[in-house]
Design an enzyme around this catalytic site. Structure first.
Site: not given
Length: 341
Positions: A103, A125, A127, A170, A221, A271, A274
């Site tokens: 974003e 992302t 998310d 999230g 989160e 993380h 990720r």
């Protein structure tokens, strides 16, 4: 053509696959030359570059993270930042720039495109909350990591007769929580789109124990309690004005334990979602994004973003990718809600 590339925002499994796909096709099919800008928008802002060719992308397909580095630098928050970026792109003879990010990174790319910079965007992302594309790479890996953790937590929850609260990423959208919670057999799933009632959560916990099973709660989160039911503490903000999240899992576990008397523990995957090797799906999607991004540059389709629609990769306006967040629709949550508990 000489093409610049950068990766911005949070790191994500699949970023290297995008870079590899774009560079290999760009060099082999079109004879393009590449320059890599380090650490997101900081690279073109501070003129920090690295070589980016066939040799540099060899062997990076299965690697997580990004060889270009990343940051949450916002050039529009720095005086003269936009002019510095334009000057540095010109100094390196860049005819175009591929910006890979979420974003915020693509928001900057959209503004720069409006100011005349020749940009093509790639959505990224974990998310999965960008509106212009059906899926973003990194999401599938994050969900699979979370599901693996939930699978393991079921056995320890049952062994000790305790509540386990699993906090996943999230910020504004609950896609990871919903997908991983559903696939992992969670009993309660809490997402940002639906403020939760702590009393109902505790009632569901009690109901689960009454059947001699220990509840697993998956919480994004960014999930928040209904107004006036629980107090949360806000954290510091980043360069884009986002509050640093984390802590809802611990707070929820504490509240459940106090209200029910049942032992509760929080597990924050954080993380770990990720990092590491991307799944086959994320490698496939990211590679296709890279191939189509460099084709968009070759076709001079600037101001666009590559996106997945069904099984096809299409081009959409950059602004469409960040015009609104793609959140979990109420009907989708309600469709599977009967499985919780």
């Amino acid at each position: 053509m000489r093409v610049g590339m950068l990766t911005g925002g949070g790191d994500c499994p699949g970023l290297n696959a995008v870079i590899r796909g774009a560079v290999r096709k760009g060099v082999k099919a079109h004879g393009h030359d590449f320059v890599g800008f380090r650490d997101g928008w900081r690279g073109p802002l501070e003129n920090d570059t690295m070589a980016l060719g066939i040799d540099e992308v060899r062997g990076i397909l299965p690697r997580g993270g990004t060889i270009l580095g990343s940051s949450r630098t916002n050039p529009f928050a720095i005086e003269g930042g936009v002019e510095q970026i334009k000057d540095n792109l010109a100094a390196h003879g860049c005819d175009a720039l591929i910006a890979i990010g979420g974003e915020d990174t693509l928001g900057v790319a959209t503004k720069l495109s409006d100011l005349g910079v020749k940009v093509v965007g790639v959505p990224k992302t974990i998310d999965n909350d960008l509106s212009g594309t059906d899926f973003t790479f990194g999401f599938d890996t994050a969900v699979n990591i979370a599901v693996g953790a939930i699978d393991r937590l079921h056995t320890t929850a049952e062994s000790h007769h305790r509540v386990l609260v699993v906090e996943v990423m999230g910020r504004h959208a609950g896609w990871i929580a919903l997908h991983s919670g559903l696939a992992g057999g969670a009993n309660i799933i809490l997402i940002p789109e639906r403020p939760f009632d702590i009393e109902k959560v505790c009632a569901q916990v009690e109901s689960r124990f009454a059947t001699h099973y220990s509840p697993i709660i998956v919480v994004a989160e960014g999930a928040t309690p209904a107004e006036g039911t629980m107090e949360l503490v806000s954290g510091e903000k980043d360069a884009f004005g986002h509050v640093r999240l984390g802590g809802i899992g611990d707070r929820l576990a504490h509240e459940i334990e106090e209200r029910t008397g049942k032992e509760a523990r929080a597990v924050v995957i954080g993380h770990v979602q990720r990092g590491g090797t991307p799944t086959a799906f994320d490698r496939w999607l990211a590679t296709r994004f890279g191939l189509h991004a460099i084709q968009a540059v070759t076709d001079e389709a600037f101001g666009t973003m590559v996106a997945l629609r069904g099984t096809e990769i299409v081009r959409v306006p950059l602004s469409e990718g960040t015009s609104e967040l793609k959140v979990v629709r109420p009907e989708l949550y309600e469709e599977v809600e009967v499985l919780f508990g």
